[in-house]
Design an enzyme around this catalytic site. Sequence first.
Site, PDB file in Angstrom:
ATOM      1  N   HIS A  32      -0.501   4.507   0.162  1.00  0.00           N
ATOM      2  CA  HIS A  32      -1.204   5.694   0.666  1.00  0.00           C
ATOM      3  C   HIS A  32      -0.435   6.287   1.851  1.00  0.00           C
ATOM      4  CE1 HIS A  32      -4.481   3.728  -1.600  1.00  0.00           C
ATOM      5  NE2 HIS A  32      -4.870   4.970  -1.823  1.00  0.00           N
ATOM      6  N   ASP A  35       0.832  -1.205   0.000  1.00  0.00           N
ATOM      7  CA  ASP A  35       0.000   0.000   0.000  1.00  0.00           C
ATOM      8  C   ASP A  35       0.865   1.253   0.000  1.00  0.00           C
ATOM      9  OD1 ASP A  35      -1.870   1.978   0.350  1.00  0.00           O
ATOM     10  OD2 ASP A  35      -2.834   1.051   2.082  1.00  0.00           O
TER      11      ASP A  35
HETATM   12  C1  B12 Z   1      -5.300  10.058  -2.197  1.00  0.00           C
HETATM   13  C2  B12 Z   1      -5.652   8.676  -2.647  1.00  0.00           C
HETATM   14  C3  B12 Z   1      -4.756   8.005  -3.456  1.00  0.00           C
HETATM   15  C4  B12 Z   1      -3.430   8.602  -3.880  1.00  0.00           C
HETATM   16  C5  B12 Z   1      -2.448   8.309  -2.747  1.00  0.00           C
HETATM   17  C6  B12 Z   1      -1.305   9.241  -2.685  1.00  0.00           C
HETATM   18  C7  B12 Z   1      -0.430   8.778  -1.573  1.00  0.00           C
HETATM   19  N1  B12 Z   1       0.714   8.250  -1.888  1.00  0.00           N
HETATM   20  O1  B12 Z   1      -0.826   8.859  -0.441  1.00  0.00           O
HETATM   21  C8  B12 Z   1      -3.135   7.792  -5.159  1.00  0.00           C
HETATM   22  C9  B12 Z   1      -3.755   8.447  -6.362  1.00  0.00           C
HETATM   23  C10 B12 Z   1      -1.669   7.556  -5.442  1.00  0.00           C
HETATM   24  C11 B12 Z   1      -3.894   6.512  -4.852  1.00  0.00           C
HETATM   25  C12 B12 Z   1      -3.570   5.291  -5.378  1.00  0.00           C
HETATM   26  C13 B12 Z   1      -4.340   4.138  -5.217  1.00  0.00           C
HETATM   27  N2  B12 Z   1      -5.475   4.037  -4.561  1.00  0.00           N
HETATM   28 CO1  B12 Z   1      -6.178   5.477  -3.508  1.00  0.00          CO
HETATM   29  N3  B12 Z   1      -7.128   6.805  -2.659  1.00  0.00           N
HETATM   30  C14 B12 Z   1      -6.872   8.056  -2.265  1.00  0.00           C
HETATM   31  C15 B12 Z   1      -8.057   8.719  -1.552  1.00  0.00           C
HETATM   32  C16 B12 Z   1      -8.733   9.655  -2.531  1.00  0.00           C
HETATM   33  C17 B12 Z   1      -7.724   9.496  -0.284  1.00  0.00           C
HETATM   34  C18 B12 Z   1      -6.896   8.740   0.718  1.00  0.00           C
HETATM   35  C19 B12 Z   1      -6.356   9.739   1.705  1.00  0.00           C
HETATM   36  O2  B12 Z   1      -5.242  10.202   1.535  1.00  0.00           O
HETATM   37  N4  B12 Z   1      -7.186  10.138   2.652  1.00  0.00           N
HETATM   38  C20 B12 Z   1      -6.848  11.182   3.596  1.00  0.00           C
HETATM   39  C21 B12 Z   1      -6.157  10.632   4.845  1.00  0.00           C
HETATM   40  C22 B12 Z   1      -5.766  11.752   5.797  1.00  0.00           C
HETATM   41  O3  B12 Z   1      -7.109   9.827   5.453  1.00  0.00           O
HETATM   42  P1  B12 Z   1      -6.823   8.326   5.891  1.00  0.00           P
HETATM   43  O4  B12 Z   1      -5.777   7.752   5.013  1.00  0.00           O
HETATM   44  O5  B12 Z   1      -8.118   7.632   6.018  1.00  0.00           O
HETATM   45  O6  B12 Z   1      -6.154   8.514   7.305  1.00  0.00           O
HETATM   46  C23 B12 Z   1      -6.832   9.109   8.378  1.00  0.00           C
HETATM   47  C24 B12 Z   1      -7.551   8.124   9.273  1.00  0.00           C
HETATM   48  O7  B12 Z   1      -8.067   7.000   8.570  1.00  0.00           O
HETATM   49  C25 B12 Z   1      -6.593   7.777  10.308  1.00  0.00           C
HETATM   50  N5  B12 Z   1      -5.733   6.620  10.117  1.00  0.00           N
HETATM   51  C26 B12 Z   1      -5.133   6.163   8.995  1.00  0.00           C
HETATM   52  N6  B12 Z   1      -4.371   5.100   9.293  1.00  0.00           N
HETATM   53  C27 B12 Z   1      -4.483   4.890  10.597  1.00  0.00           C
HETATM   54  C28 B12 Z   1      -3.907   3.944  11.435  1.00  0.00           C
HETATM   55  C29 B12 Z   1      -4.197   3.975  12.771  1.00  0.00           C
HETATM   56  C30 B12 Z   1      -3.600   2.960  13.654  1.00  0.00           C
HETATM   57  C31 B12 Z   1      -5.060   4.947  13.295  1.00  0.00           C
HETATM   58  C32 B12 Z   1      -5.357   4.978  14.698  1.00  0.00           C
HETATM   59  C33 B12 Z   1      -5.635   5.881  12.483  1.00  0.00           C
HETATM   60  C34 B12 Z   1      -5.334   5.850  11.139  1.00  0.00           C
HETATM   61  O8  B12 Z   1      -5.792   8.904  10.437  1.00  0.00           O
HETATM   62  C35 B12 Z   1      -5.749   9.677   9.242  1.00  0.00           C
HETATM   63  C36 B12 Z   1      -5.903  11.123   9.566  1.00  0.00           C
HETATM   64  O9  B12 Z   1      -7.190  11.460   9.980  1.00  0.00           O
HETATM   65  C37 B12 Z   1      -8.922   7.469  -1.199  1.00  0.00           C
HETATM   66  C38 B12 Z   1     -10.425   7.675  -1.248  1.00  0.00           C
HETATM   67  C39 B12 Z   1     -10.930   8.405  -0.075  1.00  0.00           C
HETATM   68  N7  B12 Z   1     -11.613   9.461  -0.342  1.00  0.00           N
HETATM   69  O10 B12 Z   1     -10.712   8.031   1.040  1.00  0.00           O
HETATM   70  C40 B12 Z   1      -8.515   6.456  -2.258  1.00  0.00           C
HETATM   71  C41 B12 Z   1      -8.516   4.907  -1.947  1.00  0.00           C
HETATM   72  C42 B12 Z   1      -8.014   4.738  -0.531  1.00  0.00           C
HETATM   73  N8  B12 Z   1      -7.580   4.363  -2.936  1.00  0.00           N
HETATM   74  C43 B12 Z   1      -7.969   3.221  -3.333  1.00  0.00           C
HETATM   75  C44 B12 Z   1      -7.267   2.419  -4.288  1.00  0.00           C
HETATM   76  C45 B12 Z   1      -7.905   1.112  -4.704  1.00  0.00           C
HETATM   77  C46 B12 Z   1      -6.077   2.846  -4.829  1.00  0.00           C
HETATM   78  C47 B12 Z   1      -5.277   2.095  -5.893  1.00  0.00           C
HETATM   79  C48 B12 Z   1      -5.083   0.608  -5.664  1.00  0.00           C
HETATM   80  C49 B12 Z   1      -5.818   2.186  -7.280  1.00  0.00           C
HETATM   81  C50 B12 Z   1      -6.415   3.464  -7.582  1.00  0.00           C
HETATM   82  N9  B12 Z   1      -7.712   3.607  -7.321  1.00  0.00           N
HETATM   83  O11 B12 Z   1      -5.740   4.351  -8.084  1.00  0.00           O
HETATM   84  C51 B12 Z   1      -3.934   2.829  -5.808  1.00  0.00           C
HETATM   85  C52 B12 Z   1      -3.091   2.053  -4.806  1.00  0.00           C
HETATM   86  C53 B12 Z   1      -1.683   2.271  -4.956  1.00  0.00           C
HETATM   87  C54 B12 Z   1      -0.990   1.507  -3.863  1.00  0.00           C
HETATM   88  N10 B12 Z   1       0.074   0.801  -4.175  1.00  0.00           N
HETATM   89  O12 B12 Z   1      -1.413   1.536  -2.743  1.00  0.00           O
HETATM   90  C55 B12 Z   1      -9.273   2.807  -2.748  1.00  0.00           C
HETATM   91  C56 B12 Z   1      -9.176   1.703  -1.717  1.00  0.00           C
HETATM   92  C57 B12 Z   1     -10.267   0.720  -1.988  1.00  0.00           C
HETATM   93  C58 B12 Z   1     -10.723  -0.128  -0.923  1.00  0.00           C
HETATM   94  N11 B12 Z   1     -10.105  -0.182   0.239  1.00  0.00           N
HETATM   95  O13 B12 Z   1     -11.733  -0.771  -1.187  1.00  0.00           O
HETATM   96  C59 B12 Z   1      -9.844   4.173  -2.231  1.00  0.00           C
HETATM   97  C60 B12 Z   1     -10.786   4.063  -1.040  1.00  0.00           C
HETATM   98  C61 B12 Z   1     -10.520   4.808  -3.427  1.00  0.00           C
HETATM   99  C62 B12 Z   1     -11.631   4.000  -4.007  1.00  0.00           C
HETATM  100  N12 B12 Z   1     -12.843   4.189  -3.542  1.00  0.00           N
HETATM  101  O14 B12 Z   1     -11.408   3.204  -4.893  1.00  0.00           O
HETATM  102  N13 B12 Z   1      -4.878   6.733  -3.996  1.00  0.00           N
END
Ligand code: B12
Lengths: 487, 487, 140, 140
Positions: free
Chosen positions: D16, D14
Amino acid sequence: MENRLRNRRLDESEFLKMRAPFLAQWPTGREVDLDEAVEYQKNLPDSKNWHKVAVKLHEEGRTAIFPRAGTGLLEDQISLSRKLVESGVPFIPVTTDSYTRQLEFAKVDELLEEIRRSGRKLLNGFPIINYGVKQTRKIIESVDRGAFNPRLSLKSYPLATEISFAAGMTGIAASSFISWAAYEKNATLEQSMATNQYVHRLIGYYADRGVIISTDNHGWILTGMQPMTVNLATTIVDALMVAEQGGKSITSVVHLMGNMAQDLAWIRVAPRLMREYLDRFGYRDVSIAGVFAQHTPLFPMPQGMGGAFAFPNYTAMVAALGNVEAVSVRTIDEALGIPTEESHALTYESTNWLLNVIRAQKIDLTMKEIDEEAVVAEMEIRALVDKVLEIGDGDVIVGCLKAVEEGFLDSSFSPNKQVRDLVVGVKDCHGAIRWKEFGNLPFPEEVKKFHREKVSEREKAERRKMDYEVLVEDFWAFSKGQLIGRA
Amino acid sequence: MENRLRNRRLDESEFLKMRAPFLAQWPTGREVDLDEAVEYQKNLPDSKNWHKVAVKLHEEGRTAIFPRAGTGLLEDQISLSRKLVESGVPFIPVTTDSYTRQLEFAKVDELLEEIRRSGRKLLNGFPIINYGVKQTRKIIESVDRGAFNPRLSLKSYPLATEISFAAGMTGIAASSFISWAAYEKNATLEQSMATNQYVHRLIGYYADRGVIISTDNHGWILTGMQPMTVNLATTIVDALMVAEQGGKSITSVVHLMGNMAQDLAWIRVAPRLMREYLDRFGYRDVSIAGVFAQHTPLFPMPQGMGGAFAFPNYTAMVAALGNVEAVSVRTIDEALGIPTEESHALTYESTNWLLNVIRAQKIDLTMKEIDEEAVVAEMEIRALVDKVLEIGDGDVIVGCLKAVEEGFLDSSFSPNKQVRDLVVGVKDCHGAIRWKEFGNLPFPEEVKKFHREKVSEREKAERRKMDYEVLVEDFWAFSKGQLIGRA
Amino acid sequence: MANPTVITGTVGKDAHVIGTKILSRALREAGFNVIELGILTPPEEFIKAAVENNADAILMSSLYGMAENDVQGFKENCIKAGLNDVLLYIGGNLGVGKHDFRDDEIKFKKLGFDRVYPPASDVKTAIADLRADLKAKGKA
Amino acid sequence: MANPTVITGTVGKDAHVIGTKILSRALREAGFNVIELGILTPPEEFIKAAVENNADAILMSSLYGMAENDVQGFKENCIKAGLNDVLLYIGGNLGVGKHDFRDDEIKFKKLGFDRVYPPASDVKTAIADLRADLKAKGKA
Ligand code: B12
Ligand code: B12
């Protein structure tokens, strides 16, 4: 600093020799026969050729959807592609899964077995390499129109593009920055550029034989929020690389950040400057197939149904006002996981409604803010590209490699260790993105002053420093139905 | 032609005498005590006063939602109002049912019984008169903010507004044209103007005692598709009537037809001309509380969820770009029937997202098309209002009554027999509405030429006559995700 | 055979005019003799107009959701007025709120209507139905 | 007592990064000693880093939906490496497609995680949980 990669066309013989090890990465590589593939491509209808579809949209003054979608099994990918075509989508993505992206093909085979046995969803995309040319052609042949485009990772690029093009796909995000900047931790830009050069040369090979495969140039995909000019400068670098290897069609991709004036300014400036630099280097026969917009994938999504529709609808609206040829919108299920076929269909029903209704009006907006943003964006992009050319002695590859080292090209929140990460962005009072920290970006003082003023305007209005907390709030703003982060 | 109603302020004593028969229409009329009502109104917080809420929105540069909603039982109306307030809606409608609108109060009592017994939904709105002042106050008191506005019919106006204002409602669509033009077959404009004069005088009575009730002036609600200038001219007539009876706050309502440039032009021209005519007649102390937009209710809705969201989202987007204070959007269930609480909430979650995000950008659009449309609209509105004043010898009431007879004011698809129905509208190549038939509208030749050119442009582009069939296609266009009707 | 005569209008307290206008115009263009009663038409008036004009069909509209109540006993009153053979069609939005159209159909057929049309239905189909039904009765 | 040490990173294939960056920064600001492994971190590396730094907790992120597969046997390997007492948290988007978060929670708790967080969860809550859990273990 020695022996660096250069932006020079690879000899055909040299290129053909390079292919063998890639094609040997997995048995399906043997299915690729370039001559047969060229013939196959030539027999595709215009409606399956990315470049032709984009040009036609431009002529008709329409904006179409380019989705993101991929699913584990061939039959599901076929069903998904059909559904997309039925929803009026002319550009069909084939997003590959994360194991394919790491070349773990044996693991993929295992998971495919397991999926077939248990029905569990274990792959987050289509494993194109495991399926190979013949199987993948079934997808292209399952619909009567639709230009396909695989979504890959750095490692998988060579073999996967060989298979994709041979299977009849006609578009590819062949950018040296996309994977390196957003998907990789340890890979170097040089590795990425070398890999992309191979893909560009493969495209050139097809082009020499009359088959046009278009590259959608994404440039440096940002992971943090910052003005798009580093990104747009690198799409120009992408274009110069593609053109040098013989590619004839480039799709200019513009990522949006949410402020209409700024987004529309980027949409206007990007293809104009790309054209200018292509011409300057003599690539006059390379055409810009169209402009594709997408909301930079930074934004998480609200999970309420209303907000879920509002976000892609807003993206569609800005894209339509920008008169672009296509837009990638997030689906209504975006935040929940990989969208279902139904949520794709619903989303595009909604966004197509807006795209049709707005484009029918043939709107040509003028806003003094667009002009103002365009001037700033142009100055920044020129400063960046010219710096790259200067330190690369006219060679964009050499220049970029140095520029990244120096932080002349930079981004925040980078997962890649090579990136300096000295820059910081923040929104201003109108929700436009500004540079709060410039790091080593080679911008003229005038530009810096402009940004500083905008940032301090917001500091004054909100009576607080624009610190990390604000940045995170800005980041989540859209999820809360707001443009600007609020305490 | 003798003895016609005139636009003259009614004496207070005269007015007070007029009240008795209305209050006697149903026992709840006895609950109205004007002095007590004035006191009650004075104790309402600012957030429940329509005028103050609109002014505050203006100051804050925000656009809010003004929904349409009403339901049979008090408890349901309370729950609905709460849900709306929770969805961030500051303007709460109380749409009355169709029996109340015909003064069939005994029938309503019967149906209320039946509803309570069987749970069946037999009333399409809230029967405010049967409930009376005390019960209706429970609605206003059930929320901590929200300015209420009853939606009524011609016949029910006097008693229903007496009850509504006494119950604490602070806005009312008191327009002589609204019911007459869109809801009635046999009622005459004179009857309607007389009734409205009463309501305006009631508002004046409150105003004299320091309580501001705002009128949202809808003018002649169109049932066919035609340029909005007849409508906007009559909102100015409404304003002059309200002002003469002592009303101090007018909300300028602008109905949209779908072409952005044209809609935005109307949004800009309407309040400016209203202000000008108010000033010309010396009503300088009457303020325009704000501008409210809504898609003219002509359009049926697509039933797919995606299109269902796209339509109100588009309305919201145009309203936000128009910088109006509020917008009425159709809910996502619009085509299916009276919306559920949930579909209200979902719709406003979506539209509020867009309103917030767009308004935060403080956009001031310029488009040469807006300016062009504004010039045409202004010429048409002036021609209409000036004609009314000319033939009315300076009295808008006298003038309007004659103008309708002569077809100087006219509309197509009218349900009312008094209307000449000589005009026809059709969309042009950009989806703007044009006059295809002018009937007797007193427009300068220049204006007519403009419209004729636009119509013939489309005729040429589509190689067909703009006949009735095209009109019906235009009508259904939005339902099919298109701006312009297609064969 | 002479052109069939049909009565159109919006029943009860309903003021929605657009549907019935479009329908009336389409019927006229299809060669029917149309008596257009417009909005706010009491059920009795439909019957009166049908009797006076020796009508072959009544095409009633209702959008506002309260039709069920407006047409209680309508079929019986038609028969009382000697309209045994007149076709009864109703269309529009026949219930309050989001509901299943099939329930409307059952309900209004029970009330004596020959055909029931959902919101936004195509007038061309309805006219084809009408032609077929009249033909079946040997009337067209 | 010294500041507790925690390991962060995105597991498996992953990439992200944003979530784990924000989380790491917030932990640091809250006084934790944070070892930030970044994206594409193999499970073994989490264990190695935890052992080397004598960590109190591992806060793993996964967004791409395939975490279940990445962390098979992780708890067991922790124990094997002598990490009997280290807290295991995981958060992000833990399954592929639209699914119920409660299923993830059950699944990952079975796999040995102490706490499981849904997408877009608030880091402040998580840090409060972490403090409480460490306190319960007499570590903070
Ligand atoms: C930005 C993004 C990308 C960017 C990532 C850039 C980067 N390097 O970070 C790019 C375009 C590169 C990308 C690629 C991919 N992505 Co993407 N991406 C997203 C997106 C839009 C936002 C994720 C994000 O950054 N959120 C913001 C952060 C701050 O939030 P967060 O990660 O949830 O973290 C917060 C909390 O969850 C928490 N948290 C996180 N981790 C942890 C751990 C603990 C212990 C705790 C307590 C809290 C905690 O704290 C954070 C701060 O509040 C999501 C969709 C969405 N809207 O959520 C899809 C998503 C995550 N991606 C997805 C996918 C499938 C991919 C790809 C496989 C293919 C694609 N669709 O392009 C590739 C994967 C590449 C890889 N090898 O992993 C899917 C996952 C699907 C699923 N799980 O069913 C999503 C949900 C989009 C979708 N609906 O298809 N992605
Ligand atoms: C325009 C409109 C109005 C205008 C009407 C102007 C006028 N005088 O005509 C105004 C603003 C005045 C209005 C008022 C009201 N309306 Co209204 N209105 C609409 C709207 C937006 C469009 C209706 C329309 O004209 N459709 C276009 C025409 C062409 O389609 P149509 O009528 O369905 O007719 C077509 C077919 O159905 C068919 N057809 C029609 N009749 C028949 C009959 C036969 C026999 C056949 C074969 C075919 C057929 O042929 C037509 C052509 O294709 C609808 C919502 C919607 N999107 O549908 C609400 C709607 C019908 N209104 C509604 C309501 C409740 C009202 C009000 C009570 C309160 C209010 N919301 O304002 C008042 C009622 C006043 C009264 N006394 O009746 C509700 C009805 C609710 C329900 N059934 O559950 C709706 C559905 C809106 C909603 N979701 O709340 N309305």
